[in-house]
Design an enzyme around this catalytic site. Structure first.
Site: not given
Length: 320
Positions: A124, A148, A152
């Site tokens: 991402s 998040y 990642k």
């Protein structure tokens, strides 16, 4: 060729499955077997020439992926993830799905000697954040400002190391914000980016929670699926030692997106957008970069959208 897809019941997983079945091959080799896993049992595609299996699996449980990895997949599309807002709200869940399960998948490949298996993880734009240059590139340091993005980024580093050691042939593709997603909104902080277009064009009211000046780096669902498939076919020696890259998105501000909405749906559609700031969403999304140098992705042959009008047209053509 055997393909495994995690998160196969999700939005991207379903599209990727359909695209692979229609294509019927990867790197010139016929696609013979596809294995789909998710928390709920994914829909099995209809194909006379393809062996397909579908499994409801909690990938955070010990040994959960052993059976599917015993099938020795040639390509793994690792799409399973807890989205940004949920990962921010529940650190343990985010770590379990976004990082621990990725490590388990890599370890499963190592223990089975799947050194030539191409493992593609959907990463991402959220791996970037903080005090950033105006325009980023693939060498910009990863300083995520969300759990998040951190999860990642850690997974990317692990994929790079396992690939460096020759334990797997990995690639992490950093996805821009995907617009326009069909269906219902999800818990991702970026969900509004599709909603402010999708809902008014469907005759529904919607809330825009961010400033109209906010810039987003975006890519259409069609181009993302094309990029995932292309990522399965690009030779490892072309990737070299850097096994993460940003896909070639385009930069657009929310005001430009809304103007595209007006052009596509008229003043009536525009009137369905209500502006109600949400500081939490704005803080997460504003930490992501809005401008990126796509030189490396372009040089490797990845294709992006031409402009935002193309993205709108894709959505309207698919809806009709």
């Amino acid at each position: 060729m055997h393909v495994l897809i995690t998160g196969a019941a999700g939005f991207l997983g379903q599209r990727l499955t359909r695209a692979l079945v229609v294509r019927g091959e990867l790197s010139g080799q016929p696609l013979t077997h596809i294995t789909l896993i998710d928390q709920v049992k994914p829909k099995v595609p209809t194909s006379s020439s393809l062996e397909a299996s579908s499994h409801a699996i909690d990938i955070t449980l010990p040994g959960a992926m052993d059976a599917v990895l015993d099938g020795r997949p040639d390509v793994i599309f690792h799409l399973a993830a807890v989205v940004s807002s949920d990962a921010e709200a529940d650190l343990d869940l985010g770590l379990a799905v976004n990082f621990d399960a990725t490590r388990t998948l890599l370890e499963g490949c190592r223990l089975r000697g799947l050194s030539t298996t191409r493992l593609i993880m959907a990463s991402s734009v959220a791996v970037y954040g903080g005090d950033l240059p105006e325009v980023l590139d693939d060498l910009t340091a990863l300083t995520p400002q969300s759990s998040y993005g951190t999860q990642k980024a850690m997974s990317e580093l692990l994929i790079n190391d396992y690939s460096r050691r020759g334990l797997v042939d990995g690639l992490a593709l950093r996805l821009p914000t995907i617009v326009i997603r069909p269906g219902l909104p999800n818990a991702a902080a970026s969900s509004f980016a599709s909603g402010i277009l999708r809902e008014p064009l469907s005759g529904k009211d919607v809330v825009c929670p961010v400033s109209v000046d906010l810039e987003l780096f975006v890519m259409s669902p069609r181009r993302v699926i094309e990029a995932l498939i292309y990522g399965a076919e690009i030779p490892g020696h072309d990737l070299g030692s850097r096994r993460s890259l940003m896909l070639p998105g385009i930069t657009v501000c929310v005001a430009e997106m809304l103007e595209s909405l007006r052009q596509a749906g008229g003043d009536e559609a525009m009137a369905r957008v209500q502006h109600k700031p949400d500081a939490g969403i704005e803080a997460i999304v504003a930490s992501w970069p809005g401008r990126f140098n796509n030189q490396r992705a372009n040089a490797l042959g990845f294709k992006g959208d031409f402009d935002f009008r193309e993205i709108i047209k894709d959505f309207l053509d698919e809806r009709d």
